[in-house]
Design a protein around this motif. Structure first.
Motif, PDB file in Angstrom:
ATOM      1  N   TYR A 214     -38.493 -14.750  -6.071  1.00  0.00           N
ATOM      2  CA  TYR A 214     -37.272 -14.122  -5.564  1.00  0.00           C
ATOM      3  C   TYR A 214     -37.414 -12.629  -5.732  1.00  0.00           C
ATOM      4  O   TYR A 214     -37.888 -12.165  -6.757  1.00  0.00           O
ATOM      5  CB  TYR A 214     -36.043 -14.648  -6.306  1.00  0.00           C
TER       6      TYR A 214
ATOM      7  N   THR B 134     -33.093  -9.812  -8.893  1.00  0.00           N
ATOM      8  CA  THR B 134     -32.837 -10.534 -10.137  1.00  0.00           C
ATOM      9  C   THR B 134     -32.267 -11.906  -9.817  1.00  0.00           C
ATOM     10  O   THR B 134     -31.230 -12.000  -9.174  1.00  0.00           O
ATOM     11  CB  THR B 134     -31.841  -9.765 -11.020  1.00  0.00           C
ATOM     12  N   PRO B 135     -32.955 -12.934 -10.254  1.00  0.00           N
ATOM     13  CA  PRO B 135     -32.490 -14.284  -9.910  1.00  0.00           C
ATOM     14  C   PRO B 135     -31.429 -14.799 -10.874  1.00  0.00           C
ATOM     15  O   PRO B 135     -31.331 -14.338 -12.006  1.00  0.00           O
ATOM     16  CB  PRO B 135     -33.764 -15.119 -10.047  1.00  0.00           C
ATOM     17  N   TYR B 136     -30.646 -15.730 -10.386  1.00  0.00           N
ATOM     18  CA  TYR B 136     -29.846 -16.558 -11.270  1.00  0.00           C
ATOM     19  C   TYR B 136     -30.618 -17.869 -11.402  1.00  0.00           C
ATOM     20  O   TYR B 136     -30.980 -18.477 -10.387  1.00  0.00           O
ATOM     21  CB  TYR B 136     -28.463 -16.818 -10.686  1.00  0.00           C
TER      22      TYR B 136
ATOM     23  N   PHE C 204     -31.340 -21.756 -13.351  1.00  0.00           N
ATOM     24  CA  PHE C 204     -30.665 -22.893 -13.968  1.00  0.00           C
ATOM     25  C   PHE C 204     -31.682 -23.989 -14.290  1.00  0.00           C
ATOM     26  O   PHE C 204     -32.707 -24.125 -13.622  1.00  0.00           O
ATOM     27  CB  PHE C 204     -29.633 -23.501 -13.000  1.00  0.00           C
TER      28      PHE C 204
ATOM     29  N   LYS D 228     -28.249 -21.838 -18.220  1.00  0.00           N
ATOM     30  CA  LYS D 228     -28.316 -20.924 -17.089  1.00  0.00           C
ATOM     31  C   LYS D 228     -28.658 -19.532 -17.589  1.00  0.00           C
ATOM     32  O   LYS D 228     -28.373 -19.175 -18.741  1.00  0.00           O
ATOM     33  CB  LYS D 228     -26.978 -20.903 -16.349  1.00  0.00           C
TER      34      LYS D 228
ATOM     35  N   PHE E 205     -28.246 -15.494 -16.232  1.00  0.00           N
ATOM     36  CA  PHE E 205     -27.789 -14.537 -15.234  1.00  0.00           C
ATOM     37  C   PHE E 205     -28.257 -13.134 -15.562  1.00  0.00           C
ATOM     38  O   PHE E 205     -28.718 -12.395 -14.690  1.00  0.00           O
ATOM     39  CB  PHE E 205     -26.253 -14.559 -15.130  1.00  0.00           C
TER      40      PHE E 205
ATOM     41  N   GLU F 192     -30.697 -19.365  -7.717  1.00  0.00           N
ATOM     42  CA  GLU F 192     -29.632 -18.978  -6.788  1.00  0.00           C
ATOM     43  C   GLU F 192     -29.945 -17.614  -6.237  1.00  0.00           C
ATOM     44  O   GLU F 192     -30.313 -16.697  -6.986  1.00  0.00           O
ATOM     45  CB  GLU F 192     -28.286 -18.956  -7.507  1.00  0.00           C
ATOM     46  N   GLY F 193     -29.792 -17.477  -4.913  1.00  0.00           N
ATOM     47  CA  GLY F 193     -30.074 -16.216  -4.276  1.00  0.00           C
ATOM     48  C   GLY F 193     -28.901 -15.272  -4.330  1.00  0.00           C
ATOM     49  O   GLY F 193     -27.894 -15.528  -4.979  1.00  0.00           O
ATOM     50  N   ASP F 194     -29.042 -14.182  -3.652  1.00  0.00           N
ATOM     51  CA  ASP F 194     -28.046 -13.116  -3.652  1.00  0.00           C
ATOM     52  C   ASP F 194     -27.192 -13.219  -2.395  1.00  0.00           C
ATOM     53  O   ASP F 194     -27.401 -14.086  -1.555  1.00  0.00           O
ATOM     54  CB  ASP F 194     -28.750 -11.763  -3.724  1.00  0.00           C
ATOM     55  N   PHE F 195     -26.233 -12.314  -2.274  1.00  0.00           N
ATOM     56  CA  PHE F 195     -25.390 -12.302  -1.085  1.00  0.00           C
ATOM     57  C   PHE F 195     -26.270 -12.208   0.158  1.00  0.00           C
ATOM     58  O   PHE F 195     -27.178 -11.411   0.239  1.00  0.00           O
ATOM     59  CB  PHE F 195     -24.427 -11.125  -1.135  1.00  0.00           C
TER      60      PHE F 195
ATOM     61  N   GLU G 145     -27.247 -16.901  -0.248  1.00  0.00           N
ATOM     62  CA  GLU G 145     -26.522 -17.464  -1.383  1.00  0.00           C
ATOM     63  C   GLU G 145     -26.662 -18.970  -1.487  1.00  0.00           C
ATOM     64  O   GLU G 145     -25.678 -19.717  -1.474  1.00  0.00           O
ATOM     65  CB  GLU G 145     -25.034 -17.080  -1.301  1.00  0.00           C
ATOM     66  N   LYS G 146     -27.859 -19.434  -1.567  1.00  0.00           N
ATOM     67  CA  LYS G 146     -28.030 -20.867  -1.691  1.00  0.00           C
ATOM     68  C   LYS G 146     -28.750 -21.205  -2.988  1.00  0.00           C
ATOM     69  O   LYS G 146     -29.500 -20.410  -3.535  1.00  0.00           O
ATOM     70  CB  LYS G 146     -28.791 -21.433  -0.506  1.00  0.00           C
ATOM     71  N   LEU G 147     -28.501 -22.400  -3.460  1.00  0.00           N
ATOM     72  CA  LEU G 147     -29.092 -22.910  -4.690  1.00  0.00           C
ATOM     73  C   LEU G 147     -30.273 -23.791  -4.313  1.00  0.00           C
ATOM     74  O   LEU G 147     -30.101 -24.825  -3.664  1.00  0.00           O
ATOM     75  CB  LEU G 147     -28.048 -23.708  -5.463  1.00  0.00           C
ATOM     76  N   THR G 148     -31.450 -23.357  -4.706  1.00  0.00           N
ATOM     77  CA  THR G 148     -32.682 -24.047  -4.342  1.00  0.00           C
ATOM     78  C   THR G 148     -33.297 -24.705  -5.571  1.00  0.00           C
ATOM     79  O   THR G 148     -33.478 -24.055  -6.595  1.00  0.00           O
ATOM     80  CB  THR G 148     -33.685 -23.056  -3.729  1.00  0.00           C
TER      81      THR G 148
ATOM     82  N   TYR H  20     -21.932 -26.761  -0.913  1.00  0.00           N
ATOM     83  CA  TYR H  20     -23.269 -27.206  -0.516  1.00  0.00           C
ATOM     84  C   TYR H  20     -23.256 -28.699  -0.237  1.00  0.00           C
ATOM     85  O   TYR H  20     -22.541 -29.461  -0.888  1.00  0.00           O
ATOM     86  CB  TYR H  20     -24.284 -26.998  -1.642  1.00  0.00           C
TER      87      TYR H  20
ATOM     88  N   TYR I 298     -26.303 -31.625  -0.294  1.00  0.00           N
ATOM     89  CA  TYR I 298     -27.692 -31.949  -0.581  1.00  0.00           C
ATOM     90  C   TYR I 298     -27.942 -33.428  -0.268  1.00  0.00           C
ATOM     91  O   TYR I 298     -27.063 -34.271  -0.444  1.00  0.00           O
ATOM     92  CB  TYR I 298     -28.028 -31.738  -2.054  1.00  0.00           C
TER      93      TYR I 298
ATOM     94  N   ILE J  59     -20.562 -17.523  -5.724  1.00  0.00           N
ATOM     95  CA  ILE J  59     -21.882 -16.942  -5.727  1.00  0.00           C
ATOM     96  C   ILE J  59     -21.946 -15.672  -6.554  1.00  0.00           C
ATOM     97  O   ILE J  59     -21.067 -14.826  -6.516  1.00  0.00           O
ATOM     98  CB  ILE J  59     -22.328 -16.668  -4.266  1.00  0.00           C
ATOM     99  N   ARG J  60     -23.007 -15.579  -7.349  1.00  0.00           N
ATOM    100  CA  ARG J  60     -23.327 -14.382  -8.128  1.00  0.00           C
ATOM    101  C   ARG J  60     -22.168 -13.932  -9.022  1.00  0.00           C
ATOM    102  O   ARG J  60     -21.981 -12.748  -9.236  1.00  0.00           O
ATOM    103  CB  ARG J  60     -23.741 -13.221  -7.224  1.00  0.00           C
TER     104      ARG J  60
END
Lengths: 114, 113
Positions: free
Chosen positions: A27, A30-32, A34, A49, A51, A94-97, A100-103, B33, B35, B96-97
């Protein structure tokens, strides 16, 4: 786009032994980060987690993880595993604006032997 | 108290018969989301909403659609389920964030007969 790699598909550990599950992320910012755990037939439970701030984070059930930016890693550790820790473990980012998805990573299955 | 609720918990549908799965949340989270998780695999993101903005993953089949009529509800529509669509479907919400994790529902296990 962000991505997560869990290089170990399956790990077997003796009860009482220490554990480390590896997670590498990709990424740009800065990643979030988990860690989730999933027992068979159950939902996903958050272990911990990250942050910002202290790079060593404590979670539930005696787990901890350390964020290392230089290695793009967020490895999960436990000093002494219990038979009840047998489960599937997923690292996620988790990505940024705008992204913004959780992968999730592909997961690591943990087996505990007596 | 359950904060992300998925209904039904178990759904059996016939091959090719449209089916809708629902998800509701009481958290007022702006991201939702969907999944898909098959046995012994990681959750695979199908799509997500950031507020009303819909974001489809590039490899999500056209057979899968979603609706989010308001902040609290989100639906997954499978227009013509195939045997390969049998899986656990997980709904999750997040802000988010903002320093909080995603909250997951218990999932809906879909069986296609």
């Amino acid at each position: 786009a962000q991505s997560v790699t869990q290089p170990d598909i399956h790990i077997t550990v003796s009860e009482g032994a220490s554990l480390e599950l590896r997670c590498n992320y990709s990424y740009g910012a800065t990643p979030y980060l988990f860690w989730y755990v999933q027992s068979p037939g159950q939902g996903l439970q958050l272990l911990l987690k990250y942050f910002s701030g202290d790079t060593l984070v404590q979670g539930i059930k005696g787990f901890e993880a350390e964020f290392k930016r230089s290695q793009s890693s967020f490895n999960l550790r436990k000093p002494s595993v219990h038979w009840s820790d047998a489960a599937e473990y997923f690292c996620a980012v988790e990505g940024d604006f705008g992204n913004e998805k959780l992968t999730f990573g592909t997961g690591t299955r943990l087996t505990i032997i007596p | 108290d359950a904060m992300v609720i998925q209904n039904p918990r178990y759904q059996v549908t016939q091959f090719g018969k449209p089916v809708t799965l629902s998800c509701s949340q009481t958290l007022n989270h702006n991201v939702m989301y969907w999944y898909q998780q098959k046995s012994s695999q990681a959750p695979k993101l199908l799509f997500h909403y950031y507020d009303k903005d819909f974001n489809n993953e590039a490899d999500t089949p056209d057979n899968f659609q979603s609706r989010r009529p308001n902040t609290s509800f989100c639906f997954l529509d499978i227009r013509s389920p195939g045997l390969g669509d049998a899986a656990m479907y997980l709904c999750a919400t997040s802000r988010i964030r903002q320093g909080i994790e995603a909250f997951f529902g218990q999932g809906t296990r879909l069986t296609v007969v």
